[in-house]
Design a protein around this motif. Structure first.
Motif, PDB file in Angstrom:
ATOM      1  N   HIS A   1      23.897  -8.355  26.556  1.00  0.00           N
ATOM      2  CA  HIS A   1      23.216  -8.290  25.262  1.00  0.00           C
ATOM      3  C   HIS A   1      24.084  -7.548  24.244  1.00  0.00           C
ATOM      4  O   HIS A   1      24.230  -7.979  23.094  1.00  0.00           O
ATOM      5  N   GLN A   2      24.674  -6.449  24.643  1.00  0.00           N
ATOM      6  CA  GLN A   2      25.530  -5.673  23.748  1.00  0.00           C
ATOM      7  C   GLN A   2      26.768  -6.470  23.338  1.00  0.00           C
ATOM      8  O   GLN A   2      27.192  -6.435  22.181  1.00  0.00           O
ATOM      9  N   MET A   3      27.327  -7.208  24.289  1.00  0.00           N
ATOM     10  CA  MET A   3      28.513  -8.013  23.987  1.00  0.00           C
ATOM     11  C   MET A   3      28.184  -9.123  22.999  1.00  0.00           C
ATOM     12  O   MET A   3      28.933  -9.372  22.037  1.00  0.00           O
ATOM     13  N   LEU A   4      27.047  -9.821  23.204  1.00  0.00           N
ATOM     14  CA  LEU A   4      26.654 -10.907  22.303  1.00  0.00           C
ATOM     15  C   LEU A   4      26.346 -10.384  20.907  1.00  0.00           C
ATOM     16  O   LEU A   4      26.715 -10.997  19.901  1.00  0.00           O
ATOM     17  N   ARG A   5      25.662  -9.246  20.847  1.00  0.00           N
ATOM     18  CA  ARG A   5      25.338  -8.677  19.536  1.00  0.00           C
ATOM     19  C   ARG A   5      26.624  -8.304  18.786  1.00  0.00           C
ATOM     20  O   ARG A   5      26.726  -8.526  17.574  1.00  0.00           O
TER      21      ARG A   5
ATOM     22  N   GLY B   1      21.645  -6.041  11.448  1.00  0.00           N
ATOM     23  CA  GLY B   1      21.677  -4.624  11.106  1.00  0.00           C
ATOM     24  C   GLY B   1      22.366  -4.344   9.790  1.00  0.00           C
ATOM     25  O   GLY B   1      22.647  -3.182   9.466  1.00  0.00           O
ATOM     26  N   PHE B   2      22.631  -5.381   9.006  1.00  0.00           N
ATOM     27  CA  PHE B   2      23.310  -5.216   7.716  1.00  0.00           C
ATOM     28  C   PHE B   2      22.368  -5.402   6.530  1.00  0.00           C
ATOM     29  O   PHE B   2      22.813  -5.345   5.385  1.00  0.00           O
TER      30      PHE B   2
ATOM     31  N   ASN C   1      14.748 -21.232   6.135  1.00  0.00           N
ATOM     32  CA  ASN C   1      14.110 -20.150   6.874  1.00  0.00           C
ATOM     33  C   ASN C   1      14.747 -18.844   6.424  1.00  0.00           C
ATOM     34  O   ASN C   1      15.867 -18.542   6.773  1.00  0.00           O
ATOM     35  N   LEU C   2      14.048 -18.079   5.626  1.00  0.00           N
ATOM     36  CA  LEU C   2      14.623 -16.880   5.038  1.00  0.00           C
ATOM     37  C   LEU C   2      14.690 -15.715   6.004  1.00  0.00           C
ATOM     38  O   LEU C   2      15.162 -14.640   5.659  1.00  0.00           O
ATOM     39  N   SER C   3      14.249 -15.901   7.231  1.00  0.00           N
ATOM     40  CA  SER C   3      14.302 -14.796   8.182  1.00  0.00           C
ATOM     41  C   SER C   3      15.713 -14.515   8.645  1.00  0.00           C
ATOM     42  O   SER C   3      15.990 -13.489   9.242  1.00  0.00           O
ATOM     43  N   GLY C   4      16.676 -15.427   8.360  1.00  0.00           N
ATOM     44  CA  GLY C   4      18.068 -15.215   8.783  1.00  0.00           C
ATOM     45  C   GLY C   4      18.260 -15.604  10.210  1.00  0.00           C
ATOM     46  O   GLY C   4      19.266 -15.284  10.784  1.00  0.00           O
TER      47      GLY C   4
ATOM     48  N   LYS D   1      33.528   1.449  15.641  1.00  0.00           N
ATOM     49  CA  LYS D   1      33.487  -0.007  15.468  1.00  0.00           C
ATOM     50  C   LYS D   1      32.271  -0.419  14.640  1.00  0.00           C
ATOM     51  O   LYS D   1      32.378  -1.204  13.689  1.00  0.00           O
ATOM     52  N   GLU D   2      31.118   0.120  14.992  1.00  0.00           N
ATOM     53  CA  GLU D   2      29.894  -0.231  14.277  1.00  0.00           C
ATOM     54  C   GLU D   2      29.975   0.206  12.812  1.00  0.00           C
ATOM     55  O   GLU D   2      29.527  -0.522  11.918  1.00  0.00           O
ATOM     56  N   ALA D   3      30.521   1.388  12.584  1.00  0.00           N
ATOM     57  CA  ALA D   3      30.618   1.893  11.217  1.00  0.00           C
ATOM     58  C   ALA D   3      31.557   1.037  10.378  1.00  0.00           C
ATOM     59  O   ALA D   3      31.268   0.731   9.211  1.00  0.00           O
TER      60      ALA D   3
END
Length: 619
Positions: free
Chosen positions: A452-456, A554-555, A616-619, A335-337
């Motif tokens: 936390h994993q679900m929200l991410r 993470g992108f 705000n360029l931090s995203g 999924k992540e890949a």
């Protein structure tokens, strides 16, 4: 001698003996009459029909209380049952073949009953990862096609236990039906063989068969006769439907089952003609490196982590082949890949900038709020719950509510995101795609270890797949779901959102498995919802939201946004400089001020550059 028989004769001629004999005869006669009566009253087994037609999106209800599985799989089960009755041969001409159950029946016939199996297909389907033709080839079943052909092999039929024509009978039938080929006609390879290569046909199909030589034995079964054999002349199964899940469950298609010689024979000759012409060997590399994918059928639905659907970027919902081969950890990694591969930085950056300017036109009022269930919604929920009347206790006896609730919240977030970006309306064109893609629970059937994993996961997918992509939209959805789940009327609100997804998936057959998954969540909410654990999850969501919102996806999206902003602002500066150089004069300051003032009063995006510089360029 006469004296010895005299006592017996006197007894036989006595009145008591005659009464006993008459009574015995009467008893035997009455028993025979009674058995004859029972035999006459016994319902006769109906004579098999020589031809039956079935329409795919209609059902013939034999059992008054069929299960959802039996109801949905009626036509699939009928095909399987006929293949399971084949004893001698199976000749299959099929364009798209993605039904696991039917493939297993064909393989079972070859393995267990030594049935001869021949398959003709289109070259595009051999290299299709979703097609079960690949499994047939790997099983050693002969699959023929024409490589690099300009025309499709578009037939959809199967011949069961039909007699093979020899070359002489094949040629005679062909000439009788279509006339003898001449040099002035347009010819297929078979026509040319009839004209000039009859020796090749004889080599391929033999010189005699049961049709031309009555003494020739017909192909014999290698197994004991089946209890319910197919008709003597075999069976033709033909129709307009490919052997796919939607093609055999929901489409406007037909299936015809017939043993009529007038229909079986032409299809048999046509199959042998294709067997002669479409005879290129299989390219094994196509099996290892399939050209493209189509949807396979279900594997394990509902709350199982080994579910069927995985994400693809096209508009069709695709399938992960053999999902049970992958552990939950492997499925998560996949999924992540896929998310990293599908993330489109330019789209995200443009939406990031546009949202900061005009909020992408999204209206917060579109968020679904608490309301009473309508009469139709209440009826639908009741009907869904009663579909599994016998399994009610299973929903009430679930021990690990945490995993199920995290999946439920993930689905609710996807639904709210879809409703928010579609003006709180069901969009028949893309709502099912949005919900399927945004919820990893539905697209990959992953199991979350925590909030936390679900929200991410939701943040990553909501910034990768929908039309509007921005972390603030994701945050808005999380806050809204948490607020609604904290209310007393939370079960009603949950059911309303699930019914929205139910209706979205119901209208499209490519998401039929998600449709059933949603129905299980509706039953769970109605019968087994653990409100205490749900409130703990809501509390954890509120605590984790800030951190998830601030974290990177993470992108590398921050760099992409900054790069696009610099490009835009650099272009703005360049345009501004060019304009000044072109219009400036030594004494035109006042005029320019008045022009600029006039332009500002009419320009709706007067502060766009200022807004871009303050982002705000931090995203």
């Amino acid at each position: 001698m006469d004296k010895a028989l005299q006592p017996l004769l006197s007894v036989a001629s006595s009145k008591p003996f005659k009464i006993v004999l008459a009574s015995g005869l009467l008893f035997v006669t009455s028993e025979i009459a009674y058995e004859l009566y029972l035999w006459l009253r016994k319902p006769r087994k109906p004579k098999p029909k020589a031809c039956e037609v079935f329409f795919i999106n209609r059902r013939r209800i034999v059992d008054p209380f069929p299960t959802a599985q039996e109801f949905l799989f009626e036509h699939i089960n009928r095909v399987v049952s006929h293949i399971d009755r084949a004893e001698k041969s199976i000749c299959l001409a099929m364009y798209i073949f993605t039904m696991r159950e039917i493939a297993e029946a064909v393989i079972r016939a070859k393995r267990e009953r030594s049935v001869i199996v021949r398959v003709v297909t289109c070259n595009s389907m051999v290299g299709n990862e979703g097609s079960y033709l690949r499994e047939l080839i790997e099983e050693g079943i002969v699959v023929q096609y024409k490589y690099n052909c300009d025309y499709l092999m578009h037939h959809k039929y199967c011949l069961l236990d039909t007699e093979w024509y020899c070359a002489n009978c094949l040629i005679a039938y062909h000439i009788a039906e279509y006339g003898e080929p001449t040099k002035n006609m347009q010819h297929t390879l078979f026509d040319k063989a009839v004209m000039s290569d009859q020796a090749g046909l004889l080599k391929r199909f033999g010189s005699s068969c049961a049709r031309c030589k009555p003494g020739t034995k017909k192909t014999a079964s290698r197994q004991k006769p089946a209890s319910d054999p197919l008709p003597k002349n075999g069976m033709l199964v033909a129709g307009s439907s490919n052997w796919t899940f939607p093609g055999l469950t929901t489409h406007w298609d037909t299936m015809t089952y017939t043993s009529l010689t007038e229909l079986v024979d032409p299809y048999t000759v046509e199959f042998q003609r294709m067997w002669y012409e479409l005879n290129d060997p299989v390219d094994k590399s196509m099996l290892k490196n399939p050209m493209y994918k189509t949807q396979r059928t279900h594997e394990k639905p509902m709350f199982s982590p080994n579910g069927p659907l995985s994400l693809e970027t096209s508009q069709e919902l695709k399938v992960l082949p053999n999902p049970d081969r992958y552990s939950p950890t492997e499925r998560w990694q996949m999924k992540e890949a896929v998310e990293a591969e599908d993330f489109y930085g330019e789209h995200y950056a443009m939406d990031y900038i546009q949202y900061s300017i005009d909020k992408l036109g999204i209206c917060v009022a579109s968020l679904p709020v608490q309301s009473k269930l309508t009469e139709d919604q209440s009826y639908r929920i009741k009907a869904i719950v009663e579909e599994k009347q016998r399994q009610k206790d299973l929903y009430k006896s679930i021990e690990d509510h945490g995993t199920i609730l995290l999946g439920l919240i993930d689905v609710l977030l996807a639904i709210v995101y879809d409703r928010l970006t579609n003006g709180n309306e069901l969009n028949e064109a893309n709502s099912h795609i949005n919900i399927h893609r945004l919820a990893a629970t539905l697209s990959c059937f992953v199991e979350f270890e925590g909030v936390h994993q679900m929200l991410r996961s939701f943040y990553r997918r909501s910034c990768t797949y929908p039309y509007y992509r921005h972390k603030d939209i994701s945050e808005m959805c999380v806050q809204h779901v948490a607020a609604q789940l904290a209310c007393e009327e939370r079960p009603i609100w949950i059911q309303q959102q699930l019914l929205h997804a139910y209706n979205a998936f119901k209208t499209t057959d490519c998401a039929v498995l998600n449709h059933y998954f949603i129905k299980d969540y509706i039953r769970y909410t109605e019968l087994g919802l653990d409100t205490e654990t749900l409130q703990l999850c809501v509390g954890d969501m509120e605590k984790a939201l800030t951190g998830v919102h601030q974290d990177s996806l993470g992108f590398g999206e921050e760099v992409l946004v900054q790069t696009m902003l610099r490009d835009i602002m650099g272009q703005e500066d360049s345009d501004s400089t060019d304009s000044d150089d072109y219009e400036s004069t030594d004494d035109s300051g006042s005029d320019n001020e008045s022009v600029a003032s006039e332009d500002e009063s009419t320009n709706p995006n007067e502060n766009v550059l200022e807004k871009l510089m303050n982002l705000n360029l931090s995203g």
